[in-house]
Design a protein around this motif. Sequence first.
Motif, short mmCIF file in Angstrom:
data_model
loop_
_atom_site.label_atom_id
_atom_site.label_comp_id
_atom_site.label_asym_id
_atom_site.label_seq_id
_atom_site.Cartn_x
_atom_site.Cartn_y
_atom_site.Cartn_z
N SER A 232 0.29 5.82 0.72
CA SER A 232 -0.66 6.88 1.10
C SER A 232 -1.28 7.55 -0.12
CB SER A 232 0.03 7.91 1.99
OG SER A 232 1.01 8.62 1.26
N TRP A 233 -0.57 7.55 -1.25
CA TRP A 233 -1.06 8.20 -2.47
C TRP A 233 -2.06 7.33 -3.24
CZ3 TRP A 233 0.52 4.75 -6.04
CH2 TRP A 233 1.71 4.07 -5.81
N CYS A 234 -2.28 6.11 -2.78
CA CYS A 234 -3.18 5.17 -3.45
C CYS A 234 -4.55 5.23 -2.77
CB CYS A 234 -2.58 3.76 -3.35
SG CYS A 234 -3.70 2.41 -3.76
N THR A 235 -5.55 5.80 -3.43
CA THR A 235 -6.88 5.96 -2.84
C THR A 235 -7.49 4.63 -2.43
OG1 THR A 235 -7.21 8.02 -4.04
CG2 THR A 235 -9.19 6.90 -3.23
N ARG B 294 -5.94 3.45 0.80
CA ARG B 294 -6.39 4.21 1.96
C ARG B 294 -7.71 3.65 2.47
NH1 ARG B 294 -3.56 9.06 2.39
NH2 ARG B 294 -5.14 10.00 3.73
N GLU B 295 -8.57 3.25 1.53
CA GLU B 295 -9.89 2.73 1.90
C GLU B 295 -9.83 1.32 2.46
OE1 GLU B 295 -12.00 3.30 -1.76
OE2 GLU B 295 -12.05 5.49 -1.51
N TRP C 182 0.83 -1.19 0.00
CA TRP C 182 0.00 0.00 0.00
C TRP C 182 0.87 1.25 0.00
CZ3 TRP C 182 0.22 3.51 4.10
CH2 TRP C 182 0.95 3.08 5.22
#
Length: 184
Positions: free
Chosen positions: A75-78, A81-82, A73
């Motif tokens: 942080s820039w991957c939406t 994040r979900e 994962w």
Amino acid sequence: MRTRTTRRAAALSAAGAVLVLAGGCTSAPAEEAVETLPEVTLQTFDAPGRQAGEQQGEVYLPEVEGPAVVNLWASWCTPCREELPVAEQFAQDHGDRVRVLGVNYLESQPEEARSLAEESGLTFQLLQDPDGELDGASPFPTLQGLPFWAFVDADGRVVHREFVVVESEQQLVDLAEEHLGVRL
């Protein structure tokens, strides 16, 4: 007539010997390839809220004991994040049977990743791969997007890899049961 038969037999025999030498003996069963996680050592990811006593330092991935699910994962991957809270809920409910390991992959904003880990309440072990060492490291494919999941069986073999957005804990339970042979 006998000379022609003898020459033909000798030629066939020689051809057979070349095939056996070139291709090996086919009568013995082929060994099944055992693929562990990539031969990479990653640093632990320091995030607020880590469980007390959690080991900090380095993890040599082939030594990760299964059954386990490994999530890459950033942080820039939406979608990442979900799904992090879903991975955390899975770890809370099933972490005693299936280890959860998160790898912060190619992170361009480490402070944002730390904040995300804290906001998501992550307690499972987190590693970091800021330089993309896992990209194409066998048995991982070339990583052209996230999220990415790998499933490691009880023998330490990577038995399934998939680019998938996990939208619910039940979806992750189903994947773990299907690929790891565990009943959750």
